[in-house]
Design an enzyme around this catalytic site. Structure first.
Site, short mmCIF file in Angstrom:
data_model
loop_
_atom_site.label_atom_id
_atom_site.label_comp_id
_atom_site.label_asym_id
_atom_site.label_seq_id
_atom_site.Cartn_x
_atom_site.Cartn_y
_atom_site.Cartn_z
NE ARG A 73 63.71 66.18 72.64
CZ ARG A 73 63.47 67.25 73.39
NH1 ARG A 73 63.80 68.45 72.98
NH2 ARG A 73 62.84 67.11 74.54
NE ARG A 99 56.95 71.49 71.88
CZ ARG A 99 58.04 71.27 72.58
NH1 ARG A 99 59.21 71.14 71.96
NH2 ARG A 99 58.01 71.18 73.89
CG HIS A 169 63.43 74.42 69.02
ND1 HIS A 169 64.49 73.54 69.03
CD2 HIS A 169 63.29 74.82 70.31
CE1 HIS A 169 64.95 73.41 70.25
NE2 HIS A 169 64.26 74.17 71.04
CG ASP A 213 69.12 77.02 76.62
OD1 ASP A 213 68.34 76.34 77.32
OD2 ASP A 213 68.76 77.75 75.67
CD GLU A 272 65.94 76.88 69.32
OE1 GLU A 272 66.71 76.20 70.02
OE2 GLU A 272 64.95 77.47 69.79
O1 TA6 Z 1 65.48 76.42 72.54
C1 TA6 Z 1 66.19 75.92 73.63
C2 TA6 Z 1 65.20 75.40 74.67
O2 TA6 Z 1 64.32 76.44 75.10
C3 TA6 Z 1 65.98 74.78 75.82
O3 TA6 Z 1 65.90 75.59 76.98
C4 TA6 Z 1 65.30 73.42 76.00
O4 TA6 Z 1 64.19 73.54 76.84
C5 TA6 Z 1 64.92 73.13 74.54
O5 TA6 Z 1 64.38 74.36 74.08
C6 TA6 Z 1 64.01 71.96 74.30
O6 TA6 Z 1 62.76 72.15 74.88
P1 TA6 Z 1 61.70 70.91 74.82
O7 TA6 Z 1 60.46 71.42 75.44
O8 TA6 Z 1 61.53 70.58 73.36
O9 TA6 Z 1 62.39 69.79 75.56
#
Ligand code: TA6
Length: 300
Positions: A73, A99, A169, A213, A272
């Site tokens: 994370r 990932r 990301h 978002d 991102e």
């Molecule tokens: O990039 C933004 C996003 O798509 C959000 O909608 C949220 O889901 C974030 O990614 C994190 O996703 P994750 O699967 O890493 O919790």
């Protein structure tokens, strides 16, 4: 390969060293005179970038997991070969397979004047479920020097076109997301995942007053975080990317994530480099596609 074998084969004196990282996962530390970065073979995942004389640019949650099968994370997750949920297979993991996959080292080299560079790779076999992309090779090249560059190269090894959505990301550390602004998105169309509706960004820099978002589409210019509280600007440029995703979960969403501290959200912001929604890519048979992001932090 063990850490000793990796160092014997790929170590580069003080410039590149493999060590045991969090959760016992293998981590590569690359050091150049202008900057330093760390990346895990797990997910080919960059977790740290510190320009020489500057502060940590990336953000990693204190509650992140560092274990097989779980994404880290923070840092720069490689979301590939799909971004978000996979429409064709609701059971597929969010943000693809990369990932949570282990990568092998292909090379580590010192490239003058770019910096110290490592290439991690993994071959993904023919998909075992209908609707899932398969039969491709993914290389992630990470280079640290006057900037941090992460390039994600997809080679289609199959007989058919490879449908691809993807994102680097990147989670950036900020002083307080309520006091930063993001430039270079004025007038760009987006899809807001909070409201579930499209929109067009206004003329002013983007600021943050709640959960945010947005997938900005048909934009190739990248973005810049202006962070007066940290006396820093973070420039996020990109190549091979037509989407830019901007995300902060805010209070409710942060509290709902076990690997995200409830009170950590003010200190992070995702910008991102991506190809998502209408910007999906189709890699032709035998072809390749590169998505790249270049990150530079400037003290102001
Ligand atoms: O990039 C933004 C996003 O798509 C959000 O909608 C949220 O889901 C974030 O990614 C994190 O996703 P994750 O699967 O890493 O919790």
């Amino acid at each position: 390969m063990t850490i000793n074998e990796l160092n014997r084969k790929f170590g580069l004196r003080s410039m590149a060293k493999f060590v045991e990282g969090r959760g016992g996962l293998t981590k590569l530390v690359m050091t150049h005179e202008l900057g330093r970065c760390e990346l895990y073979l797990h997910g080919a995942h960059v977790t740290s970038y510190v320009p020489t004389g500057g502060k940590e640019v990336l953000w990693v949650s204190r509650k992140s997991l560092f274990e097989a099968g779980a994404p880290i994370r923070g840092g720069i997750p490689v979301c590939h070969p799909w971004f978000g949920p996979l429409e064709a297979d609701p059971e597929a993991p969010m943000h693809g397979l990369a990932r949570t996959s282990d990568f092998e080292v292909e090379s580590v080299e010192s490239i003058v004047p770019d910096g110290v560079s490592a290439v991690l790779k993994r071959r993904f076999a023919k998909a075992d479920k209908p609707g899932r992309p398969g039969n491709y090779e993914l290389r992630v090249r990470v280079t640290v020097g006057r900037s941090l560059c992460v390039a994600c190269e997809t080679r289609n090894l199959g007989r058919d076109e490879l449908p691809l959505t993807e994102a680097l990301h990147s989670y950036f550390g900020v002083s307080d997301v309520r006091k930063v602004s993001v430039m270079h998105l004025s007038g760009v169309e987006y899809f807001c995942k909070v409201k579930g509706a499209p929109g067009v960004e206004g003329a002013k820099p983007v600021t943050f007053k709640g959960e945010f978002d947005r997938v900005y589409t048909d934009t190739t210019v990248g973005a810049k975080i202006v962070d007066p509280g940290a006396k820093r600007e973070i420039n996020v440029s990109k190549r091979g990317s037509n989407s830019t995703v901007v995300w902060n979960p805010w209070t409710k969403k942060a509290a709902a994530m076990a690997d995200f501290g409830d009170n950590e959200w003010p200190r992070m912001l995702c910008i991102e480099a991506a190809n998502a929604l209408s910007d999906a890519v189709r890699v032709p048979r035998g072809g390749k596609h590169v998505l790249e992001t270049v990150i530079r932090a400037v003290t102001r």
